[in-house]
Design an enzyme around this catalytic site. Structure first.
Site, short mmCIF file in Angstrom:
data_model
loop_
_atom_site.label_atom_id
_atom_site.label_comp_id
_atom_site.label_asym_id
_atom_site.label_seq_id
_atom_site.Cartn_x
_atom_site.Cartn_y
_atom_site.Cartn_z
N GLU B 57 39.07 75.31 64.47
CA GLU B 57 38.70 73.92 64.79
C GLU B 57 38.76 73.65 66.28
O GLU B 57 37.93 72.91 66.82
CB GLU B 57 39.60 72.94 64.04
N HIS B 126 45.78 68.10 52.70
CA HIS B 126 44.35 67.80 52.60
C HIS B 126 44.08 66.34 52.24
O HIS B 126 43.04 66.03 51.69
CB HIS B 126 43.68 68.69 51.54
#
Lengths: 323, 325
Positions: B57, B126
């Site tokens: 990322e 998540h």
């Protein structure tokens, strides 16, 4: 060795060295504040790279004054930035560590170690799909080669065969941490060699730096993907003005000072008889004058107006709606 | 139109209109996007403009910033906001600050899309909502798309803005069928009154919009009042005008958010209301927010950790009675 090139090398390295010495003095007088990272001792890297990599985009870390000068940035605008004046290259909002000039394709002065490498890599991607094979030059220190951003960038640049030169200035110390304490080896080009051609050079020799970057440039321009250069170098000063650098031995310092890039270039040029002795004296005078002018320009420039505080947070069309 | 189709259409039209628009992220290309938002784009625009990245990322956003500097208009997809923490340095220290610290010389036209929020039993790593973090960063624009119409128009606007935009989506919205309408001269920074009312203003955004709308009939029935609901849409900048106009009318305000209560985005909104509209209020403001816990896996616990329509009704009724509404 080519006479004209040697003269340019000497002039830029001398200009860089004197700029840094002047910045140091101005810092001690209180005209410059914050972090000030001096490039003294490492001028061959700054000048040799920028003379070879004369097109394309440059992404740099925060020890970048001399690199910016060698790229063509006016020392006056850099000194004014160091003084925090509105005439500075970043309007006094960036300071020593953030010298940006898109007109020179110089995106520099990133003060988060290794964080500019993914950005440089992304820029190289864009240049590649545009067919701009002059590519990208990214310079960083030994400390950066231990960070995740560094390894991610090597991986992506190699996977996508991007036109980018990774140039590591290995001066052996990340502030006070010797590279060998935190890396399995001190010859850092090993870290890149499974990804791309990777070489180690003498970063105290401007001609060697220049030749190495010329070779790397040909490689990336031919579309062969990234290239890694590790240049062994040394900073004579501490990491920044708040560091006296005393963690290094005098013997080590003397060894590197005997390899001084400016003095040795001059000696070599005189020995070979390719530059007339007067050139050096004249250049030193010219440099002294330029530095004096830069200090005067910075000292006499105005501070930014307080209205600048809220300028440049957003683009114009967004500024209208952002409270 | 499905919510994800609205996003896909916005990207597709932007890529067709301008060659400088590219998308990058994990699985955005050949796979079609983990929520199918980029479906079909790889076949249409090819690998140079629809870029499958490694799971890195920091580099997805870092690379995108470099592309933006080079003159592209990248759309970076982060698979969930939870993973955006790996890119935090690039977002906050670089994308958001380059314009300022270069004295206005640098422009980063970058859109970072990221779905977030509590989906269904995806557990603690998540399920987060980080709008409070990004909304606190000068230099970023933060948009929260709760519906197809806003998603389509705001994403198109974001792509062509010359500043970095954090574009927040919610994971449960992607497969939802929604009304869609094309709007001329769309303003992505404007909050929307989605239901008019007289006695109470409820501010909300993203998926909570639907929980609030589900709760409102019951609230109105139990309290015998009419409720106004505002979808904030844009979190930075915040449209205080629309909020203020509503509160001046209703005199009462409740904010419903899915994020944790402590330091959540709602805290900032309520602070501003308290500073600017204190004497307009007939009751202390109320925040209905997620609990201050990591999101648990077990469904019963998961639902207990966030506002639901039932909880919204109960808390508003209790608060109203306590404050003499």
């Amino acid at each position: 060795m080519n006479s004209a090139r040697v003269k340019t090398f000497y002039y830029l390295m001398k200009l860089g060295r004197e700029f840094e010495l002047a910045a140091k003095e101005q810092y001690m007088q209180g005209n410059i504040a914050g972090f000030l990272h001096l490039d003294i001792g490492q001028e061959a890297c700054s000048v040799g790279t920028m003379q070879a990599f004369d097109k394309g985009d440059v992404f740099t870390h925060y020890r970048e004054h001399v690199l910016a000068i060698a790229r063509g940035m006016d020392p006056k605008l850099i000194m004014a930035e160091l003084f925090g004046k509105v005439t500075g290259v970043s309007k006094g909002k960036g300071g020593s560590m953030h010298l940006f000039e898109p007109k020179l394709d110089f995106y520099g002065g990133d003060a988060i170690v290794a964080a500019h490498l993914p950005i440089a890599t992304g820029c190289a991607y864009a240049r590649k799909i545009e067919g701009e094979m002059a590519g990208v030059f990214a310079i960083f220190g030994d400390g950066a080669t231990n960070a995740g951003a560094f390894f991610e960038s090597l991986n992506i640049a190699a996977a996508w065969k991007l036109p980018i030169i990774f140039f590591c200035e290995n001066n052996y110390y990340a502030i006070g941490t010797r590279i060998g304490w935190v890396s399995p080896f001190e010859e850092l080009y090993h870290k890149a060699r499974h990804y791309m051609p990777s070489t180690r050079i003498n970063g105290m020799d401007v001609c060697e730096v220049y030749e190495a970057v010329m070779k790397a440039k040909e490689h990336i321009e031919e579309g062969l993907g990234p290239y890694f250069i590790e240049a062994e170098t040394y900073r004579y000063e501490g990491h920044s003005m708040s560091d006296n650098g005393k963690y290094r031995s005098e013997e080590e310092m003397e060894i590197f000072k005997s390899r001084d890039p400016i003095e040795n270039l001059k000696k070599e040029a005189l020995k070979l008889g390719i530059v007339e002795p007067e050139y050096f004296e004249e250049t030193n005078k010219k440099v002294a004058k330029e530095i004096q002018e830069a200090i005067e320009f910075a000292a006499n420039s105005p501070e930014p107006d307080l209205s600048e505080l809220y300028e440049d947070v957003y683009c114009k069309e967004c500024t209208n709606v952002i409270p | 139109m499905l919510y994800r189709e609205a996003l896909n259409r916005a990207i597709d039209e932007s890529m067709a209109a301008d060659k400088s628009v590219v998308i990058l992220g994990e699985d955005v290309g050949r796979y079609g996007g983990s929520y199918r938002v980029s479906e079909g784009l790889f076949a249409k625009y090819g690998p140079k403009r629809v870029i499958d990245t490694p799971i890195a990322e920091l580099s997805i956003v870092g690379n995108a910033i470099g592309m933006a500097i080079a003159g592209l208009r990248p759309i970076a997809e982060i698979m969930t906001v939870n993973f955006s923490l790996l890119a935090m340095d690039q977002i906050v220290n670089h994308a958001a600050k380059f314009r300022y610290m270069s004295g206005g010389k640098m422009t980063i036209p970058l859109t970072i899309r990221m779905p977030g929020g509590v989906s269904r039993q995806l557990a603690a790593q998540h399920s987060e909502s980080y709008e409070t973090i990004y909304s606190a960063v000068p230099g970023l624009i933060v948009l929260a798309a709760s519906n197809a119409t806003y998603a389509y128009h705001a994403l198109k606007a974001a792509i062509f803005l010359n500043d970095p935009v954090i574009f927040l989506e919610h994971e449960l919205l992607y497969p939802m069928e929604m009304d869609f309408k094309e709007i001329e001269n769309f303003d992505p920074f404007k909050a929307q009154v989605i239901k008019e009312g007289e006695n109470l203003t409820i501010l909300t955004y993203l998926k909570m919009r639907y929980d609030v709308l589900q709760a409102v009939p019951q609230i109105e029935k139990e309290l015998g009042i009419s409720v106004e609901v505002i979808d904030l849409n844009s979190l930075r900048p915040l449209d205080m005008k629309t909020i203020s106009d509503s509160i001046k009318k209703t005199k009462r305000v409740v904010l419903v958010e899915e994020d944790h209560k402590t330091g959540g985005y709602g805290a900032e909104v309520i602070a501003r209301i308290s500073e600017q509209l204190f004497y307009e209020l007939d009751a202390p403001p109320l925040r209905i927010a997620g609990e201050d816990v990591p999101i648990p896996y077990n469904r019963k616990l998961e639902l207990a950790s966030i506002p639901t329509p039932d909880k919204i009704v109960t808390q508003i009724v209790q608060w109203s009675q306590a404050n003499g509404l």
